[in-house]
Design a protein around this motif. Structure first.
Motif, short mmCIF file in Angstrom:
data_model
loop_
_atom_site.label_atom_id
_atom_site.label_comp_id
_atom_site.label_asym_id
_atom_site.label_seq_id
_atom_site.Cartn_x
_atom_site.Cartn_y
_atom_site.Cartn_z
N LYS A 32 -14.98 -7.87 42.04
CA LYS A 32 -13.78 -6.67 42.55
C LYS A 32 -13.97 -5.58 41.67
N ARG A 33 -13.28 -4.44 42.02
CA ARG A 33 -13.02 -3.31 41.39
C ARG A 33 -14.23 -2.63 40.69
N GLN A 34 -15.54 -2.84 41.28
CA GLN A 34 -16.77 -2.29 41.02
C GLN A 34 -17.05 -1.32 42.19
N GLU A 39 -2.37 -4.78 47.52
CA GLU A 39 -3.38 -4.34 47.00
C GLU A 39 -4.61 -3.91 48.08
N PHE A 70 -6.01 -0.27 49.01
CA PHE A 70 -7.67 -0.03 49.21
C PHE A 70 -7.96 0.65 50.48
#
Ligand SMILES: CC(C)(COP(=O)(O)OP(=O)(O)OC[C@H]1O[C@@H](n2cnc3c(N)ncnc32)[C@H](O)[C@@H]1OP(=O)(O)O)[C@@H](O)C(=O)NCCC(=O)NCCS
Length: 173
Positions: free
Chosen positions: A105-107, A141, A145
């Motif tokens: 995640k978050r990449q 969340e 996104f």
């Protein structure tokens, strides 16, 4: 068959080996999808499933999404568009499942995966009528996104939160 390649990663149609288990994103229903439902849905035409992995396949599945055709009621999406819509049910593309592995995640993988899904929707809409892309967001969340990718929250339900991206907006992006 279309296979998108992004640097050392690739997004490709589901294969049987992707369903052996091991994928975890922290949402039990999504973690259960690949081992329990994905292959059957593929075989029965319920959904097309696409997976993100490192070239060579040694990473396992880093993320996946499903695409299906469905219809929604005019009232469900009217607030997301400025033009009037016919009174009968409206054909749309539906992203039924969407997840990135907890370890990835978050990449930026979600952004690339969703970009791939939307590209396929734009291509599909050249051959088949579809007014936009519809999905149900499971958490605040994921809603953030999807908003970052141009979707708008619609309706009064919050869990899940219905979201919509009209094809006209998508084609302009
Ligand atoms: C939601 C999810 C798909 C996002 O994937 P990701 O690979 O982590 O997202 P990305 O790194 O591509 O992020 C793109 C942008 O989305 C937004 N975003 C992503 N995760 C976010 C979070 N947890 N909170 C707020 N905004 C978020 C940010 O704007 C981010 O850009 P930035 O990193 O430059 O700030 C992923 O966290 C996930 O699979 N979660 C669990 C399963 C799930 O909720 N799936 C959706 C079901 S509807």
């Amino acid at each position: 068959m279309v296979t998108g390649t992004i640097g050392p990663l690739q997004i490709r149609p589901l294969e049987r080996r992707d369903c052996k288990g091991g994928f975890s994103c922290g949402v039990p229903a999504l973690d259960a999808y690949l081992p329990n439902f994905a292959w059957q849905h593929e075989q029965r035409g319920i959904a097309r499933v696409y997976v993100l992995e490192r070239m060579g396949g040694e990473s396992g599945v880093l993320g996946f999404y499903t695409l299906s055709a469905r219809s929604v009621r005019k009232a469900d999406i009217q607030e997301a568009v400025t033009h009037s819509l016919p009174t009968f049910d409206i054909p749309v593309f539906y992203i039924g499942s969407f997840a990135v592995s907890s370890s990835a995640k978050r990449q930026g993988y979600g952004r690339q995966l969703l970009g791939d899904a939307l590209y396929r929707c734009v291509q599909g809409a050249e051959a088949v009528g579809a007014h936009g892309v519809y999905l149900d967001s499971l958490s605040d969340e994921s809603t953030s996104f999807y908003c970052s990718m141009g979707f708008v929250a619609i309706g009064s339900a919050k869990t899940p939160q219905p979201m919509y991206l009209p094809m006209t907006t998508l084609r302009m992006a």
